[in-house]
Scaffold this motif. Structure first.
Motif, PDB file in Angstrom:
ATOM      1  N   GLU A  58      -3.450 -41.301 -11.602  1.00  0.00           N
ATOM      2  CA  GLU A  58      -2.705 -42.545 -11.804  1.00  0.00           C
ATOM      3  C   GLU A  58      -1.850 -42.435 -13.063  1.00  0.00           C
ATOM      4  N   PRO A  59      -0.544 -42.382 -12.887  1.00  0.00           N
ATOM      5  CA  PRO A  59       0.327 -42.248 -14.053  1.00  0.00           C
ATOM      6  C   PRO A  59       0.280 -43.474 -14.955  1.00  0.00           C
ATOM      7  N   SER A  60      -0.158 -44.603 -14.396  1.00  0.00           N
ATOM      8  CA  SER A  60      -0.175 -45.839 -15.188  1.00  0.00           C
ATOM      9  C   SER A  60      -1.430 -45.960 -16.048  1.00  0.00           C
ATOM     10  N   ALA A  61      -2.350 -44.982 -15.898  1.00  0.00           N
ATOM     11  CA  ALA A  61      -3.606 -45.083 -16.636  1.00  0.00           C
ATOM     12  C   ALA A  61      -3.336 -45.206 -18.137  1.00  0.00           C
ATOM     13  N   PRO A  62      -4.010 -46.140 -18.817  1.00  0.00           N
ATOM     14  CA  PRO A  62      -3.757 -46.338 -20.240  1.00  0.00           C
ATOM     15  C   PRO A  62      -4.310 -45.169 -21.051  1.00  0.00           C
ATOM     16  N   ALA A  63      -3.787 -45.007 -22.245  1.00  0.00           N
ATOM     17  CA  ALA A  63      -4.270 -43.934 -23.125  1.00  0.00           C
ATOM     18  C   ALA A  63      -5.731 -44.176 -23.469  1.00  0.00           C
ATOM     19  N   ALA A  64      -6.507 -43.099 -23.507  1.00  0.00           N
ATOM     20  CA  ALA A  64      -7.925 -43.221 -23.846  1.00  0.00           C
ATOM     21  C   ALA A  64      -8.096 -43.475 -25.343  1.00  0.00           C
ATOM     22  N   LEU A  65      -7.157 -42.962 -26.140  1.00  0.00           N
ATOM     23  CA  LEU A  65      -7.151 -43.246 -27.579  1.00  0.00           C
ATOM     24  C   LEU A  65      -5.730 -43.619 -27.987  1.00  0.00           C
ATOM     25  N   ARG A  66      -5.619 -44.622 -28.847  1.00  0.00           N
ATOM     26  CA  ARG A  66      -4.299 -45.072 -29.268  1.00  0.00           C
ATOM     27  C   ARG A  66      -4.203 -45.124 -30.780  1.00  0.00           C
TER      28      ARG A  66
END
Ligand SMILES: Nc1ncnc2c1ncn2[C@@H]1O[C@H](COP(=O)(O)OP(=O)(O)O)[C@@H](O)[C@H]1O
Ligand SMILES: Nc1ncnc2c1ncn2[C@@H]1O[C@H](COP(=O)(O)OP(=O)(O)O)[C@@H](O)[C@H]1O
Ligand SMILES: [Mg+2]
Ligand SMILES: [Mg+2]
Lengths: 287, 284
Positions: B18-26
């Motif tokens: 899923e390209p829309s997956a949010p970053a695991a760390l920001r």
């Protein structure tokens, strides 16, 4: 009458071989309808072996298990009946999800009971909703679920058999505080809404203190304590000597007592601790 | 205390379908100080394991950088040196031991360093003693308890003369006795050998013994501070799904009834505070 009674139960693994292990020895136990029994003990103390006798998965080496007064190992039919009336959820049950979809996994138990298709469907959906799994997850592969969701799916599979006695082996192990809270609430709600009897095996004394009505302590294959949760934790010193934990509140009150502060020691939750301390100071405990 | 590992504006996104997956760390900024005991808290999925894997170059940042001493984890030539300095103990005690005899497992790392046999022998013995498993050196790992297996895994890391050990929920799958053993081992290594400890955990009793606590929430650092600072922040606890340690909850309840008590976290602190309050009230 006890809904489940264990009499003189002994279970040997590898009996009469060099590797013979007495996993459970001479255990007597009565479980009353509607109670929530917490089972405590070290790894290897025999908890899992004990509870696998409740639904006739294991056969006693000696002694017997009675369900509503009848021996569960009487014959094939009684064993089958026990399998469904006593729902057993194993430790780390998410490792036993194996079907293509979550729906199929949850329906495994009810399908084995040979219920009509629409009844199976009703049970799967009810159980999934009960554990808070969204309908949209039912057609997914169990491997696509998060850890907490997998755990809840596995528990839903047991609940879908609508057992009279729900037995859970370490259902909160390895979860974060939110996940743990959620599973405990679910178990309490299941008991309240269905009137079922629940047996909960747990390492967490705080969990047992929070939800159980009675407790059984296993130590080196024997049942060494049984009683209300208050009675068992009041023997905190002995539990500590066995190398078991006691709830933090219990430890605090035992230590205060040792230091000469005249507090009661049958305290096992923070709320009870607050009341007990206020009572000591002559203040009215909160209602 | 000087900085041992430094995370600078670190973000990490898993490559997924899923390209829309949010970053695991920001945008994480964090320093691990040399010699400290750092606890990392946060609910499942908040990014703790991703953070841990960035600390020893199992993962490299999508953005920003991670510096271990003077080495950038993105520099492939440094990966080996970094892993020698920063070891990791995982959650499941059953997938970390490869050999069929305890001491062979501990010797695995030093052997790979190409050390002479008697030096390997010394390191293995020393490492097993430091985790209190020397008596089990000839044992078969599968016969050990969960806590013992985890301590053997720790010995394997110590035998590499590691400066820092990350424990990623290493006590989650073992019983209270094993948990106490592993926690005692962590504290001893930290205190007596000066090893930097990063301890990811859901057990608040482990976190309250740390020098500092990091709270992760949805891939970002929600708070960093001493255990007292973090656990005194009720709004933070509520927002990030953390629970107050039982001793603190008990003291808070009594304080709410109008009895003045200091803020406490541990069982020992709570007993001291209650004893004093009881003496002051003249009931002892
Ligand atoms: N399938 C098995 N075969 C042989 N020994 C077993 C088996 N399962 C458990 N045991 C042994 O029986 C004892 C009790 O184990 P168990 O019932 O799993 O305890 P607990 O659930 O309290 O950890 C332990 O000594 C364990 O090693
Ligand atoms: N291998 C992976 N591939 C894709 N997404 C992942 C992977 N590992 C973790 N994630 C996602 O990254 C986020 C953070 O996960 P993680 O670091 O494991 O958190 P924690 O250890 O706090 O539970 C979560 O949303 C998780 O689903
Ligand atoms: Mg077990
Ligand atoms: Mg993790």
């Amino acid at each position: 009458m006890a809904v489940l009674e264990v009499q003189g139960l002994t279970h040997l693994y590898g009996a009469k071989t060099a590797r013979e292990t007495a996993a459970v020895q001479d255990v007597d136990l009565r479980i009353e309808p509607g109670e929530l029994l917490g089972v405590i003990g070290h790894t290897g103390s025999g908890k899992s072996t004990l509870i696998q006798h409740f639904n006739a998965l294991l056969t006693p080496t000696r002694g017997q298990v009675l369900l509503d007064g009848a021996d569960v190992n009487r014959d094939k039919q009684s064993r089958r009946e026990a399998r469904f009336r006593v729902g057993l959820c194993f430790q780390y049950p998410e490792y036993q999800l194996f079907e293509e979809t979550v729906y199929k996994d949850i329906s495994f138990g009810p399908a084995n009971m040979q219920l009509p298709k629409d009844e199976i469907d009703r049970r799967v959906r009810t159980a999934a909703a009960f554990v808070g799994l969204d309908e949209s997850l039912l057609e997914k592969s169990p491997f696509d679920l998060s850890g907490g969701e997998k755990r809840r799916a596995a528990i839903a599979g047991v609940m879908a058999m609508e057992p009279e006695i729900l037995v859970l082996d370490e259902p909160t192990a390895g979860l974060d505080p939110r996940g743990r809270e959620r599973i405990l609430d679910m178990i309490l709600r299941y008991r309240r809404e269905t009137g079922s009897t629940v047996v909960l095996v747990s390492h967490s004394m705080e969990d047992i203190a929070r939800v159980a009505t009675r407790a059984l302590v296993m130590n080196r294959s024997r049942a060494v304590m049984q009683g209300t949760v208050g009675e068992v934790f009041a023997r905190g010193e002995e539990l500590l000597q066995m190398g078991l934990d006691v709830p933090a509140s219990t430890r605090i009150f035992l230590e205060l007592r040792q230091r000469g502060v005249p507090v009661q020691t049958d305290v096992y939750t923070a709320a009870q601790g607050v009341d007990a301390f206020l009572r000591l100071l002559g203040k009215e405990a909160r209602a | 205390m000087d900085t041992f590992i430094s995370l600078q504006n670190v973000s990490y996104t898993y490559e997924s379908e899923e390209p829309s997956a949010p970053a695991a760390l920001r945008n994480v900024n964090l320093q691990v100080r040399r010699g400290e005991f750092l606890a990392v808290l946060g609910h499942n999925g908040s990014g703790k394991s991703t953070l841990a894997k960035l600390l020893n170059a199992i993962l490299v940042p999508t953005e920003g950088k991670v510096i271990v001493q003077w080495m950038n984890t993105a520099d492939e030539e440094k990966v080996y040196d970094i892993r020698r300095r920063v070891g990791m103990v995982f959650q499941n005690p059953d997938n970390q031991i490869v050999a069929t005899i305890v001491e062979d497992d501990v010797a695995f790392g030093p052997e790979n360093l190409g050390l002479p046999p008697e030096q390997i022998r010394n390191r293995v013995d020393e490492a097993l003693k430091s985790v209190d498993m020397y008596d089990f050196r000839r044992a078969e790992p599968h016969k050990l308890s969960g806590g013992q297996k985890q301590r053997v895994a720790v010995a394997g890391i110590i035998a590499m003369r590691t400066d820092c050990i990350i424990f990623d929920e290493s006590t989650a799958m073992i019983d209270p006795k094993g948990r106490r053993e592993v926690l005692q081992t962590m504290r001893r290594l930290n205190r007596d050998m000066g090893i930097t400890i990063v301890c990811i955990t859901h057990f608040m009793e482990e976190a309250v013994q740390a020098d500092r606590v990091v709270v992760m929430d949805d891939g970002a650092v929600a708070a960093v501070g001493t255990p007292h600072e973090v656990f005194a922040d009720e709004a933070l606890l509520r927002r990030t799904g953390l629970e107050l340690p039982a001793a603190a909850a008990l003291a808070q309840g009594i304080r709410a009834a109008g009895i003045p008590l200091p803020f406490v976290l541990t069982v020992e602190e709570c007993v001291d505070a209650l004893e004093q309050a009881a003496r002051k009230a003249g009931v002892v």
